[in-house]
Design an enzyme around this catalytic site. Structure first.
Site, PDB file in Angstrom:
ATOM      1  N   CYS A 199       0.861  -1.172   0.000  1.00 40.16           N
ATOM      2  CA  CYS A 199       0.000   0.000   0.000  1.00 40.16           C
ATOM      3  C   CYS A 199       0.898   1.222   0.000  1.00 40.16           C
ATOM      4  O   CYS A 199       2.118   1.099   0.040  1.00 40.16           O
ATOM      5  CB  CYS A 199      -0.850   0.048   1.265  1.00 40.16           C
ATOM      6  N   GLY A 239      -1.292   0.944  -5.000  1.00 39.91           N
ATOM      7  CA  GLY A 239      -2.597   0.371  -4.671  1.00 39.91           C
ATOM      8  C   GLY A 239      -3.686   1.066  -5.443  1.00 39.91           C
ATOM      9  O   GLY A 239      -3.792   2.289  -5.410  1.00 39.91           O
ATOM     10  N   ASN A 243       1.313   0.478   5.836  1.00 37.94           N
ATOM     11  CA  ASN A 243       1.715  -0.327   4.694  1.00 37.94           C
ATOM     12  C   ASN A 243       2.402  -1.555   5.266  1.00 37.94           C
ATOM     13  O   ASN A 243       3.365  -1.417   6.012  1.00 37.94           O
ATOM     14  CB  ASN A 243       2.697   0.462   3.817  1.00 37.94           C
ATOM     15  N   GLY A 244       1.872  -2.719   4.924  1.00 39.25           N
ATOM     16  CA  GLY A 244       2.520  -3.919   5.435  1.00 39.25           C
ATOM     17  C   GLY A 244       1.516  -4.978   5.788  1.00 39.25           C
ATOM     18  O   GLY A 244       0.384  -4.974   5.292  1.00 39.25           O
ATOM     19  N   TYR A 274      10.434  -4.139  -8.414  1.00 35.47           N
ATOM     20  CA  TYR A 274       9.137  -3.910  -9.037  1.00 35.47           C
ATOM     21  C   TYR A 274       8.311  -2.787  -8.419  1.00 35.47           C
ATOM     22  O   TYR A 274       7.759  -1.952  -9.124  1.00 35.47           O
ATOM     23  CB  TYR A 274       8.311  -5.203  -8.971  1.00 35.47           C
ATOM     24  N   ASP A 284      11.133  -9.255 -18.307  1.00 36.98           N
ATOM     25  CA  ASP A 284      10.198  -8.738 -17.299  1.00 36.98           C
ATOM     26  C   ASP A 284      10.945  -8.589 -15.978  1.00 36.98           C
ATOM     27  O   ASP A 284      12.033  -9.137 -15.801  1.00 36.98           O
ATOM     28  CB  ASP A 284       8.982  -9.658 -17.138  1.00 36.98           C
ATOM     29  N   ASP A 285      10.359  -7.829 -15.067  1.00 42.79           N
ATOM     30  CA  ASP A 285      11.024  -7.664 -13.774  1.00 42.79           C
ATOM     31  C   ASP A 285      10.975  -8.951 -12.969  1.00 42.79           C
ATOM     32  O   ASP A 285      11.885  -9.257 -12.203  1.00 42.79           O
ATOM     33  CB  ASP A 285      10.389  -6.509 -12.986  1.00 42.79           C
TER      34      ASP A 285
HETATM   35  P1  AMP Z   1       2.812 -13.112 -13.261  1.00 43.28           P
HETATM   36  O1  AMP Z   1       2.098 -12.678 -14.491  1.00 43.28           O
HETATM   37  O2  AMP Z   1       1.911 -13.729 -12.261  1.00 43.28           O
HETATM   38  O3  AMP Z   1       3.995 -13.968 -13.524  1.00 43.28           O
HETATM   39  O4  AMP Z   1       3.353 -11.813 -12.526  1.00 43.28           O
HETATM   40  C1  AMP Z   1       4.444 -11.129 -13.008  1.00 43.28           C
HETATM   41  C2  AMP Z   1       4.039  -9.786 -13.536  1.00 43.28           C
HETATM   42  O5  AMP Z   1       3.334  -9.045 -12.541  1.00 43.28           O
HETATM   43  C3  AMP Z   1       5.248  -8.982 -13.884  1.00 43.28           C
HETATM   44  O6  AMP Z   1       4.957  -8.340 -15.126  1.00 43.28           O
HETATM   45  C4  AMP Z   1       5.418  -7.971 -12.764  1.00 43.28           C
HETATM   46  O7  AMP Z   1       5.706  -6.708 -13.341  1.00 43.28           O
HETATM   47  C5  AMP Z   1       4.118  -7.969 -12.034  1.00 43.28           C
HETATM   48  N1  AMP Z   1       4.258  -8.238 -10.590  1.00 43.28           N
HETATM   49  C6  AMP Z   1       5.158  -9.006  -9.983  1.00 43.28           C
HETATM   50  N2  AMP Z   1       4.918  -9.081  -8.662  1.00 43.28           N
HETATM   51  C7  AMP Z   1       3.849  -8.342  -8.428  1.00 43.28           C
HETATM   52  C8  AMP Z   1       3.098  -8.042  -7.255  1.00 43.28           C
HETATM   53  N3  AMP Z   1       3.399  -8.547  -6.080  1.00 43.28           N
HETATM   54  N4  AMP Z   1       2.053  -7.217  -7.366  1.00 43.28           N
HETATM   55  C9  AMP Z   1       1.722  -6.733  -8.558  1.00 43.28           C
HETATM   56  N5  AMP Z   1       2.365  -7.003  -9.700  1.00 43.28           N
HETATM   57  C10 AMP Z   1       3.420  -7.803  -9.651  1.00 43.28           C
END
Ligand code: AMP
Length: 484
Positions: A2, A30, A102-103, A256, A362-363
Site C-alpha cells: 500500500c 494500490g 503499509n505492510g 518492481y 520482465d522484472d
Molecule cells: P505473473 O504474471 O503472475 O507472472 O506476474 C508477473 C508480472 O506481474 C510482472 O509483469 C510484474 O511486473 C508484475 N508483478 C510481480 N509481482 C507483483 C506483485 N506482487 N504485485 C503486482 N504485480 C506484480
C-alpha cells in the site's frame, strides 16, 4: 503493498491538497481503494473503493479541512477488499487518532483470538491496521497527562512492537500532531521530508520519496528500522529509536514496486534497475545464445531493458504497447480477472517480432500469467526464437509482509527446473538473475551495506517468528479473496 502519506502543515493551512497530489504519485502502490482523514476541530474522512481520482472529487475537498492529514492507497493483502477495510482508520475515543499503514501483521488472527478475543472485543473490519490502531490507542490512553508527549508516543509504539508481529510502517495524526513509525525490521519504506514556506514549515512522511518530490518537500531522511517520529504542538520533530532489530528492507521494492524515480534508503530505484539489467545482460552473454532484440514488458522492465540490451550489444525495442487505462492486472482480486486483462493491456508490434530471436524481459515471473501470454503473442507475431528473461530470481515463497503473492501454489517456478519453467511458459529458454547478482546490483546503486528481506526468493523470513499457523491464516485470506 500500500502507500501512505501524512502531513502536518502550518496552522490554518489545509493539508489535503498536498496529500492528494502525493496519493496520485503513489497510485501504483494500490488501485483498489483510497482514503484521507484530516483534523480540524474533529476528524473528517473521505474513503472509498477505486482510484484516487475516482474517490476524491472537488466537492469533497471543502469538507476535508485542517493542517493535519493522513492518507492512503490500498492494495488488499489481508481482508477481502471490502469498503469497511479502506484506510485510514480513526478513533475519537479514548484517544483521538487516525492511522494508515503499509505492510502486514503476521499475528493478526492470533491477536484477534487472544488480545481482543479474551476481552470480548470484536473488530469492525478485516483490516490488520485495526489491531495496530487499538494497541497504540490503548497504550496512549494510559498516559498520565495532556498534552501528548514524545515519551507517551514512544511508549505506545513500544507496546505495538511488543505485541504486533510482522512488517508494518505506520503514519498517523492526533488532534495535536503527527506520528510515524517504521516497522521493526524496516521491511517497509518510510521517508520523512519538509518544506519551508512563508506560512511556515510543512512536514510530511510517505512511503516513497516521489510523494515528497511532487508536493515540493525536500527529503530529511528515511526512518530507520524501528524508529519513530513525533511532531507535537511545539512543531519540533522528534526522531527516536524504539526497536532494536536489524534493518532488512524489502528487495522487491527495487525490483518492481517502487517508482523508478524514488529513492529508498538512499538508493535510487532507477540506478538499481539499470544495474540489474546490465548484470542480466552479462548472464545472457554467458549462455552463448544468439538474439536480435530485447523487448521489455512495459512499464517496470523498461529501465533494465535498455541496459541489458546495451550490455549484449542489441537494440532495445518497444514490442509491446501498453494501454495505460487498463488497471494493474496483478492487483486484480483473482486469477480469472488477471488473465483476461493482460491481453487487453499489452498489444504487440508485429515488426519487432517477425523472424527475430527475441529476448522478452520482465522484472519478475510470479504465477507466469504475463510471461505465458507474452510468449504466445511473440510466436503469433512470427518470432523465430523466444527467450524469457527475468531481472529478479525465481519467486517461490509467499510474502507474509504485504505483497500479494501469499499462496505457495501460485508460483510457476516452485518445484520446477529452469528447463521445466521454460516449457511450462512456452519459451525456448528462461534466464533468471541470481540472488547474489540481484543483491549486489542494488547495493552497487546506492547503500553498499544494505542487507535485504529476500523471503519471497529464499523462504527465510527476517522476523523469524513465522509459524505454520500464520502462513496458513494468510493463505486462507488470499484464497478467500481470489474466490470472491
Ligand atoms: P505473473 O504474471 O503472475 O507472472 O506476474 C508477473 C508480472 O506481474 C510482472 O509483469 C510484474 O511486473 C508484475 N508483478 C510481480 N509481482 C507483483 C506483485 N506482487 N504485485 C503486482 N504485480 C506484480
Amino acid at each position: 503493498m500500500c502507500g501512505f502519506i501524512s502531513i502536518y502543515g502550518p496552522s490554518n493551512s489545509d493539508a489535503i491538497h498536498d496529500a492528494l497530489s502525493g496519493l496520485l504519485a503513489i497510485q501504483h502502490r494500490g488501485q483498489d481503494a483510497a482514503g484521507a482523514v484530516t483534523f480540524k476541530d474533529r476528524f473528517q474522512a473521505k474513503k472509498g473503493l477505486g482510484l484516487v481520482r475516482e474517490v476524491f472529487q472537488d466537492k469533497h475537498l471543502h469538507r476535508l479541512r485542517g493542517h493535519l492529514v493522513v492518507a492512503h492507497v490500498r492494495y488488499p493483502t489481508v481482508g477481502l477488499g471490502e469498503d469497511t477495510d479502506v484506510q485510514p482508520f480513526w478513533l475519537d475515543y479514548p484517544v483521538g487518532t487516525a492511522m494508515a499503514h503499509n505492510g502486514n501483521v503476521t499475528n493478526f488472527h492470533e491477536l484477534k483470538r487472544t488480545y481482543f478475543g479474551q476481552r470480548n472485543i470484536h473488530l469492525g473490519s478485516n483490516c490488520d491496521l485495526e489491531v495496530v490502531l487499538y494497541v497504540f490507542a490503548d497504550a496512549l490512553m494510559r498516559r498520565l497527562a495532556d498534552p501528548i508527549t514524545v515519551d507517551d508516543v514512544k511508549a505506545a509504539v513500544k507496546e505495538v512492537f511488543d505485541r504486533v508481529k510482522g512488517a508494518y510502517s505506520v503514519v498517523g495524526i492526533t488532534s495535536e500532531g503527527m506520528y510515524a513509525f517504521r516497522d521493526p525490521y524496516g521491511i517497509k519504506p518510510c521517508i520523512f521530508g519538509k518544506k519551508v514556506t512563508p506560512e511556515g514549515t510543512w512536514y510530511a512522511v510517505a512511503s516513497e520519496s516521489v510523494v515528497l518530490d511532487v508536493a515540493g518537500y525536500t527529503i530529511v531522511r528515511d526512518l530507520n528500522a524501528g524508529e519513530m517520529l513525533w511532531i507535537g504542538k511545539d512543531r519540533v520533530p522528534h526522531i527516536l529509536q524504539v526497536g532494536n532489530k536489524p534493518h532488512r528492507p524489502c528487495i522487491f521494492e527495487y525490483v518492481y514496486f517502487a517508482r523508478p524515480d524514488t529513492f529508498l534508503d538512499g538508493t535510487s530505484v532507477y540506478e538499481a534497475r539499470m544495474e540489474l539489467g546490465r548484470r542480466l545482460g552479462r548472464a545472457f552473454l554467458a549462455t552463448k545464445l544468439q538474439a536480435d532484440v530485447v523487448i521489455p514488458v512495459p512499464e517496470s522492465a523498461r529501465t533494465a531493458g535498455q541496459t541489458m540490451a546495451d550490455e549484449i550489444g542489441l537494440p532495445c525495442r518497444e514490442g509491446f504497447v501498453k494501454n495505460r487505462y487498463v488497471g494493474r492486472t496483478f492487483i486484480m482480486p483473482n486469477d480469472k480477472a488477471r488473465q483476461a486483462t493482460i491481453r487487453a493491456k499489452l498489444n504487440p508490434i508485429r515488426a519487432e517480432f517477425e523472424g527475430k530471436r527475441v529476448i522478452i524481459l520482465d522484472d519478475s515471473i510470479v504465477r507466469g500469467n504475463t510471461s505465458r501470454q507474452m510468449v504466445k503473442i511473440a510466436r503469433q507475431m512470427g518470432a523465430a526464437k523466444v527467450y524469457l528473461a527475468s531481472y529478479s530470481p525465481p519467486l517461490m515463497f509467499p510474502c507474509l509482509y504485504g505483497i500479494d503473492m501469499s499462496t505457495k501454489r501460485e508460483f510457476v517456478a516452485r518445484g520446477r527446473t529452469h528447463e521445466e519453467i521454460a516449457k511450462e511458459l512456452g519459451a525456448d529458454f528462461v534466464l533468471y538473475q541470481t540472488i547474489e547478482q540481484m543483491e549486489d546490483a542494488v547495493r552497487t546503486a546506492g547503500n553498499k551495506k544494505l542487507e535485504f528481506c529476500k523471503a519471497c526468493f529464499m523462504g527465510t523470513y527476517p522476523t523469524g517468528d513465522i509459524t505454520e499457523q500464520m502462513i496458513s491464516d494468510i493463505e486462507q485470506d488470499r484464497l478467500a479473496a481470489s474466490n470472491n
